[in-house]
Design a protein around this motif. Structure first.
Motif, PDB file in Angstrom:
ATOM      1  N   PHE A  24       0.829  -1.202   0.000  1.00 31.38           N
ATOM      2  CA  PHE A  24       0.000   0.000   0.000  1.00 31.38           C
ATOM      3  C   PHE A  24       0.871   1.263   0.000  1.00 31.38           C
ATOM      4  O   PHE A  24       0.575   2.245  -0.684  1.00 31.38           O
ATOM      5  CB  PHE A  24      -0.937   0.009   1.207  1.00 31.38           C
ATOM      6  N   TYR A  25       1.962   1.237   0.763  1.00 31.86           N
ATOM      7  CA  TYR A  25       2.847   2.406   0.810  1.00 31.86           C
ATOM      8  C   TYR A  25       3.650   2.552  -0.480  1.00 31.86           C
ATOM      9  O   TYR A  25       4.021   3.665  -0.862  1.00 31.86           O
ATOM     10  CB  TYR A  25       3.786   2.300   2.008  1.00 31.86           C
ATOM     11  N   THR A  70       1.195   4.673  -2.395  1.00 33.79           N
ATOM     12  CA  THR A  70       0.958   6.044  -1.921  1.00 33.79           C
ATOM     13  C   THR A  70       2.244   6.872  -1.938  1.00 33.79           C
ATOM     14  O   THR A  70       2.340   7.883  -2.639  1.00 33.79           O
ATOM     15  CB  THR A  70       0.336   6.051  -0.519  1.00 33.79           C
ATOM     16  N   THR A 102     -10.030   5.426   4.839  1.00 31.73           N
ATOM     17  CA  THR A 102      -9.275   6.499   4.189  1.00 31.73           C
ATOM     18  C   THR A 102      -8.557   5.978   2.957  1.00 31.73           C
ATOM     19  O   THR A 102      -8.596   6.598   1.881  1.00 31.73           O
ATOM     20  CB  THR A 102      -8.271   7.116   5.175  1.00 31.73           C
ATOM     21  N   LEU A 103      -7.894   4.843   3.077  1.00 35.82           N
ATOM     22  CA  LEU A 103      -7.128   4.301   1.949  1.00 35.82           C
ATOM     23  C   LEU A 103      -8.025   3.838   0.809  1.00 35.82           C
ATOM     24  O   LEU A 103      -7.640   3.942  -0.364  1.00 35.82           O
ATOM     25  CB  LEU A 103      -6.235   3.142   2.420  1.00 35.82           C
ATOM     26  N   VAL A 122      -8.561   6.896  -1.021  1.00 36.39           N
ATOM     27  CA  VAL A 122      -7.296   7.354  -1.600  1.00 36.39           C
ATOM     28  C   VAL A 122      -6.984   6.624  -2.902  1.00 36.39           C
ATOM     29  O   VAL A 122      -6.666   7.240  -3.932  1.00 36.39           O
ATOM     30  CB  VAL A 122      -6.151   7.168  -0.589  1.00 36.39           C
ATOM     31  N   GLY A 130      -2.897   9.320   1.717  1.00 38.17           N
ATOM     32  CA  GLY A 130      -2.619   7.898   1.887  1.00 38.17           C
ATOM     33  C   GLY A 130      -1.352   7.633   2.673  1.00 38.17           C
ATOM     34  O   GLY A 130      -1.283   6.678   3.465  1.00 38.17           O
ATOM     35  N   ALA A 162      -2.264   7.861   6.198  1.00 38.27           N
ATOM     36  CA  ALA A 162      -3.173   6.784   6.595  1.00 38.27           C
ATOM     37  C   ALA A 162      -2.435   5.467   6.795  1.00 38.27           C
ATOM     38  O   ALA A 162      -2.745   4.712   7.726  1.00 38.27           O
ATOM     39  CB  ALA A 162      -4.275   6.626   5.543  1.00 38.27           C
ATOM     40  N   VAL A 163      -1.479   5.174   5.922  1.00 34.55           N
ATOM     41  CA  VAL A 163      -0.721   3.920   6.079  1.00 34.55           C
ATOM     42  C   VAL A 163      -0.012   3.915   7.429  1.00 34.55           C
ATOM     43  O   VAL A 163      -0.026   2.909   8.157  1.00 34.55           O
ATOM     44  CB  VAL A 163       0.290   3.735   4.933  1.00 34.55           C
TER      45      VAL A 163
END
Length: 412
Positions: free
Chosen positions: A229-230, A233, A289-290, A293, A327, A330-331
């Motif tokens: 995920f990161y 983002t 949130t993600l 995003v 994002g 959020a992560v």
């Protein structure tokens, strides 16, 4: 990592934020991080001038601006281990001296080949790895109830990318792009002196971890999900920060200075909302949130691939950067909920994944332009990756909420 100083000493618990830690160290960490991020992406704003001077192909331009991102990603884990053994202040001082020396050598000897730009990119990657030094330097001074503020203020140093986009093209127009490498040594040296005067390692640091400790979280599926995920983002944020000057000059014929202003607007948007993303995730949950995003970022990048005018492209990039910056926050709202005991290690691993994502985006845009004559395929592929992340998050969200989300008693 963050609570070592406070174990066995509750005298300042419940006090105000500034009284609870060491403000001079926090200021030093921010300044170090800010200037380090400035030089980490320096090749991006200079890329149009460097490419003309060295006659680089689109693929070479993409790789040139991507190498610092990859080097910074890989060196974050190395820096994490160095910080464990010699302390963050000393590690930060050594890192800054290496970067200043590398820039000074590049300025005096000149960079006259594509290979030279890649070697310089590795040196700049050392600056990008400052993430793994500046954050522990600051956070070890603050108790758990103030960790978010401390990490957020130190982490605001990613705004250094805005400085690079605004200042580097103008200086290059006035003095030549190679001179910018030498001029960058001036603020870096001043910040190093301030850093040495203000920064102080927190007492009672945690014991050094063996190398195997850095591999333990990799056995967990959730570690790989969070890294993935990161990679989307932060990878999208830093990849665009490095690539947009090239895109704006090639696609719309803007001057390097004007392209720098456009890039700065986009990067500023992504930098500004990172702490807002963390606060939003605290309020509505990191997963919710993600989900938004990834959907917004994918739609914006698809729109960019079809944009025919500078106004539309710039507006869509700002939307994409706002989403990606949100994002990022959020992560890192989710990471400590799942890996509270390994937060230091996870910061390095997740940060490394983000850098690898940035390397992919920046290099793939150059390859797309060279192979197809258009940047659109590169943006579409990254939009597809954002949608893949959206699908993956939808797949794991129920399990996360049942298991570690419920156990932590927080909204995810």
């Amino acid at each position: 990592m963050a609570t070592a100083f406070w174990e066995g000493d509750g005298s300042t618990r419940g006090s105000g934020f500034w009284a609870s830690g060491h403000a001079p160290t926090l200021i030093a960490a921010f300044l170090y991080f800010d200037l380090a991020f400035m030089v980490w992406v320096l090749l991006g704003p200079l890329a149009p001038d460097i490419a003309r001077s060295l006659h680089l192909t689109p693929a070479e331009k993409g790789l040139m601006v991507a190498v610092p991102t990859l080097a910074g990603a890989l060196l974050r884990v190395v820096n994490g281990m160095i910080v464990d053994r010699i302390g963050p202040k000393r590690a930060g001082a050594i890192s800054q001296v290496i970067v200043i020396a590398g820039l000074a050598i590049a300025w005096t000897m000149g960079v006259s080949s594509f290979a030279g730009t890649l070697a310089l990119g590795v040196i700049l990657g050392i600056a990008g790895a400052s993430f793994a030094i500046a954050l522990p330097l600051a956070s070890r001074w603050y108790p758990p109830e103030h960790q978010g503020k401390a990490m957020g203020l130190a982490g605001m140093g990613n705004s250094g990318t805005v400085i690079a986009a605004l200042v580097a093209p103008t200086l290059a127009a006035l003095f030549g792009w190679n001179a910018v490498l030498g001029l960058a040594c001036v603020p870096l040296t001043l910040v190093l002196l301030v850093y040495l005067m203000l920064a102080k390692d927190a007492p009672n640091p945690p014991a050094p971890r063996p190398f195997a400790a850095f591999l333990t979280p990799l056995r967990e599926r959730d570690c790989w999900w969070l890294m993935g995920f990161y990679a989307v983002t932060f990878g999208g944020f830093v990849g665009l920060a490095a690539s947009l000057p090239i895109y704006f000059t090639d696609r719309f014929g803007l001057s390097a200075v004007t392209a720098g202003y456009c890039t700065a607007a986009c990067v500023f948007a992504g930098s500004l909302v990172r702490p807002i993303g963390g606060a939003l995730a605290d309020r509505v949950g990191g997963v919710r949130t993600l989900l938004a995003v990834f959907a917004i970022a994918a739609l914006a990048l698809v729109g960019v691939s079809a944009a025919s005018g500078i106004a539309a492209a710039l507006a869509l990039f700002v939307v994409a950067m706002l989403a990606l910056g949100t994002g990022n926050g959020a992560v890192f709202q989710l990471v400590p909920q799942r890996f509270a005991a390994e937060i230091g290690v996870m910061t390095g691993l997740v940060g490394m994944a983000g850098g690898i994502g940035g390397f992919y985006l920046a290099s793939s845009l150059g390859v797309a332009q060279q192979w197809t004559g258009s940047y659109a395929p590169g943006f579409l592929v990254f939009a597809a990756l954002a949608l893949a992340a959206l699908a993956g998050l939808a797949l794991v969200k129920a399990r996360w909420r049942r298991s570690w989300g419920a156990a932590a008693g927080v909204r995810i």
